[in-house]
Write an enzyme that holds these catalytic residues in place. Structure first.
Site, PDB file in Angstrom:
ATOM      1  N   LYS A  32       0.817  -1.217   0.000  1.00  0.00           N
ATOM      2  CA  LYS A  32       0.000   0.000   0.000  1.00  0.00           C
ATOM      3  C   LYS A  32       0.853   1.270   0.000  1.00  0.00           C
ATOM      4  O   LYS A  32       0.607   2.191  -0.773  1.00  0.00           O
ATOM      5  CB  LYS A  32      -0.910  -0.033   1.232  1.00  0.00           C
ATOM      6  CG  LYS A  32      -1.569   1.266   1.605  1.00  0.00           C
ATOM      7  CD  LYS A  32      -2.466   1.081   2.800  1.00  0.00           C
ATOM      8  CE  LYS A  32      -1.720   0.903   4.071  1.00  0.00           C
ATOM      9  NZ  LYS A  32      -1.250   2.160   4.669  1.00  0.00           N
ATOM     10  N   THR A  33       1.870   1.308   0.876  1.00  0.00           N
ATOM     11  CA  THR A  33       2.714   2.511   0.977  1.00  0.00           C
ATOM     12  C   THR A  33       3.458   2.756  -0.325  1.00  0.00           C
ATOM     13  O   THR A  33       3.599   3.901  -0.776  1.00  0.00           O
ATOM     14  CB  THR A  33       3.706   2.365   2.146  1.00  0.00           C
ATOM     15  OG1 THR A  33       2.967   2.064   3.339  1.00  0.00           O
ATOM     16  CG2 THR A  33       4.493   3.639   2.363  1.00  0.00           C
ATOM     17  N   ASP A 223      -4.984   8.042   3.410  1.00  0.00           N
ATOM     18  CA  ASP A 223      -4.522   6.705   3.771  1.00  0.00           C
ATOM     19  C   ASP A 223      -5.394   6.163   4.914  1.00  0.00           C
ATOM     20  O   ASP A 223      -5.977   6.942   5.674  1.00  0.00           O
ATOM     21  CB  ASP A 223      -3.054   6.787   4.211  1.00  0.00           C
ATOM     22  CG  ASP A 223      -2.406   5.421   4.352  1.00  0.00           C
ATOM     23  OD1 ASP A 223      -2.979   4.436   3.857  1.00  0.00           O
ATOM     24  OD2 ASP A 223      -1.310   5.347   4.948  1.00  0.00           O
TER      25      ASP A 223
END
Length: 746
Positions: A32-33, A223
């Site tokens: 994800k990051t 996020d």
């Protein structure tokens, strides 16, 4: 840098889609990051000005890591991004627009301790029962109201809210809320919830300000979107309303913060707000073995409210999940500690490769004792943080008062520390004078000679002059020079240095460490604003996840709650206390929504593990001084047995004879072997515990765990009413204490 070639197909699609709304459903360990980082880098390479990109995270640590990664790809332009936590970004906006809300530009941000102290003061002033109106209870109610954008007037005028408070025997919470907000405003202070609440007020009441930031933020990225509350949802929706370039990233299966106000519906219903939404599913887990990923999938599929995805792993198969069954919590601790020691030696690992996760902090005791016996170093995440230590809060209170003299909590904390002859009676007179004159406490302190006799007012006037001199220094010097001047001239350094005890030396060293931290802050060449006000905002917005123990200088096993472990990963993970009423928690099994939240919490715990996962439970555990029989958690039974290896038999514990002898010694009731597992019961959708004061034999009832049954006997022993109930579905007969049992009378 050709970062696009480093991405899989789903990741690539999410990075390249830059116009219009997008939702990235990111399974655990799915990169994800990396996707967020490269998506922002791609926008910058396309020519988007970094000042026009807003990226919101839930921790400062996540923001720092992401910014550093982006900088490696695109260079120093990454420094110009609006990137940070919700609270830090909107505190920055509120500082610029504070005058529109009637707040000073350098308003104070109250921490949890400040807010609890203020509520305690108000409860005392209103002459209310402090056992009924506990600060944590009252603040929880106020926080929930703010997160739902319920103003003081709406709270006071809402008949449903009033009924709820009256039913809870706390009818004055609305009055406390009103006084709390008035006192914060008067002190030029906001609490954490206000940073979001007041941003919503700002955008609602000042459309020109909203338009200004809509024109600044061409792209909005969020996020951990599954953790947003209603207030955060509304802010991001408003900011993205003009350009509609909003990208949210999250995993509904990791939504575990409902108790903080997080609303899973924000991510589940995101498509309703943006029908043209592009959805990207990141389903490949790069972190864990196949067995761990498949086990996690088999658990979470039992949730009804979710966005369906198929998480998979191309990593090795890995060992099956080990389930340890122990006879007691102390036995569980010993088995876990032995397992860690053996694994470390056999596989040449470091203790930093191991984490023990539990549902509640209280469970750490047995684990700590067992680790100490084997001389295994450990660290507990979530203990008293550096900024909550008394000496640190004292000096920070001086710094806060220097920047904002109206900060009443800071003023009351240090007005007589170190002792300068201003006693409790004088302080009470000052507070009463401020109330009567409708002035701030600082206004009265700064003009004490008008309100007090000369003999009493002299030390107060001297204190006020001190604070004014600090403000002069802070106005011309950087944060470090100002803090050093204040620490020395306030008398704090001298007071702490005079205490030669071990504790006194530690407190003195902590002050030195704080000053070192401020020096490091001002020496950062990339920091433009080095003022004391800027430093205070920075430390006020530190999150739990950003904190680490400065004295942790060696390898050690990590102990923490599962909530604290979110976002982290460890080679070997132990999830302990896998018992009914502990995990899932007894408080979370009376509704499907709560039970599904607990299951998501278990899913988060499972997916922290990279190579090896061990679950453990005890068949008995001491609770409130009594030895109680425990049942294996239903969540263990939800794991596909293909991926599980029971270390001990599931029918009878090998430690039963030991436990029986121990039970007889302490006069406890003999503990029976745990019954064979039965299918977990899910309570009816309309389940609500009844008043059982008139329960009688023959009544039909429903229990949230045991299901439907008939009361066969009622008895009262030593003031405790017990009901014997014959349950259906193979559960059998149970004797329950009515003071604890949750029963619905049919």
């Amino acid at each position: 840098m050709d970062y696009i070639s480093l991405l899989n197909e789903s990741q690539r699609g999410a990075v390249l889609h830059t116009e219009g709304p997008a939702m990235i459903i990111a399974g655990a360990g799915s990169g994800k990051t990396r996707v967020l980082t490269y998506r922002i880098a791609h926008l910058l390479e396309k020519g988007v000005d970094p000042f026009n990109i807003l990226a919101l995270t839930f921790t400062n640590k996540a923001a720092r890591e992401m910014r550093a990664r982006i900088e490696k790809v695109v260079g120093p332009e990454a420094k110009n991004l609006w990137m940070g936590t919700f609270h830090s970004i909107f505190a920055r906006i509120l500082r610029s627009e504070a005058d529109k809300l009637g707040f000073p530009r350098h308003f104070t941000i109250y921490d949890t301790q400040d807010t609890k102290t203020l509520v305690s003061q108000i409860v005392k002033e209103l002459d209310l029962d402090d056992k009924l109106y506990k600060p944590s209870t009252v603040l929880g109610r106020i926080s929930a109201a703010k997160n739902k954008l319920i103003s003081v007037q709406q709270y006071l005028n809402d008949p449903v809210i009033r009924q709820d408070d009256e039913a809870a025997m706390r009818p004055k919470i609305g009055v406390i809320y009103q006084q709390y907000q008035q006192r914060c405003f008067k002190a030029g202070a906001m609490d954490f919830d206000d940073l979001l609440y007041q941003t919503n007020v700002l955008f609602k009441d000042h459309v020109d300000v909203l338009n200004k930031y809509q024109n600044i933020f061409h792209h909005v990225m969020v996020d951990e979107y599954q953790d947003t509350n209603y207030s955060q949802y509304l802010i991001t929706r408003k900011l993205a309303a003009k350009n509609r370039n909003i990208c949210v990233v999250g995993d509904d299966a990791q939504s575990i913060y409902a108790f903080r106000g997080a609303d899973i519906q924000n991510i589940l219903n995101f498509e309703k707000d943006y029908p043209e939404l592009a959805v990207f599913k990141l389903e490949q887990n790069y972190r864990s073995t196949k067995n761990i990923v498949k086990a996690a999938n088999s658990v979470i599929k039992n949730n009804q409210a979710q966005l369906r995805k198929s998480v998979f792993s191309d990593n090795e198969e890995g060992p099956r999940i080990e389930v340890i069954r122990a006879a007691s919590d102390n036995e569980e601790g010993r088995l876990v500690a032995n397992s860690i020691y053996e694994d470390k030696m056999n596989h040449h690992l470091s203790y930093e490769d191991f984490a023990i996760l539990y549902r509640t902090n209280a469970q750490s005791r047995a684990m700590e004792e067992a680790l100490r016996k084997l001389n295994i170093k450990y660290k507990i995440v979530g203990g008293l943080s550096f900024y909550q230590r008394k000496e640190i809060k004292d000096l920070v209170a001086y710094l806060r008062l220097t920047v904002n003299p109206n900060d009443e909590q800071a003023l009351r904390r240090v007005i007589n520390y170190p002792k300068r002859g201003i006693g409790d009676t004088t302080i009470s007179k000052l507070i009463n004078s401020a109330d009567e004159a409708n002035e701030t406490l600082w206004d009265v302190v700064a003009n004490a000679e008008k309100f007090l006799p000369a003999r009493v007012s002299n030390p107060v006037v001297g204190f006020a002059e001190q604070i004014k001199s600090y403000a002069v220094v802070a106005g011309k010097d950087d944060a470090f020079e100002a803090a050093k001047f204040i620490a020395k001239n306030s008398g704090m350094i001298e007071d702490l240095y005079a205490d030669k005890s071990i504790e006194g030396l530690s407190r003195y060293e902590n002050i030195q460490e704080l000053l070192n931290g401020i020096k490091e802050y001002v020496d950062d060449p990339e920091r433009e604003d080095k003022s004391l006000a800027s430093f205070l905002q920075d430390i006020a917005l530190v999150t739990d996840t950003d904190l680490k123990d400065a004295k942790d200088d060696g390898e050690s096993v990590t102990l923490m709650t599962i909530h604290s472990a979110k976002g982290l990963e460890f080679r070997n993970v132990y999830i302990v206390g896998m018992e009914e009423n502990l995990f899932p928690s007894q408080m979370m099994i009376t509704s499907r929504a709560d039970l599904e939240e607990e299951r998501r919490l278990f899913y988060v715990a499972i997916t922290r593990a990279e190579k090896k996962l061990t679950l453990s439970y005890a068949t008995s555990r001491y609770q409130w001084g009594n030895l109680r029989s425990c049942e294996k958690s239903r969540f263990i039974d939800e794991i596909d047995p293909t991926y599980v290896d029971f270390k001990y038999g599931t029918e009878e514990s090998p430690f039963a004879p030991v436990l029986e002898r121990r039970s007889n010694l302490v006069g406890a009731q003999k503990i029976k072997p745990a019954a064979a597992p039965i299918k977990p019961y899910v309570p009816s959708a309309d389940f609500k515990p009844s008043d059982t004061s008139n329960l009688a034999a023959g009544n039909k009832v429903e229990h949230p765990k045991f299901g439907f049954g008939t009361v066969t006997k009622m008895e009262n022993q030593a003031g405790q009413t017990k009901a014997t109930i014959q349950f259906e579905g193979g559960v059998g007969e149970k004797t329950l204490l009515l003071s604890f049992a949750k029963l619905r009378i049919l």
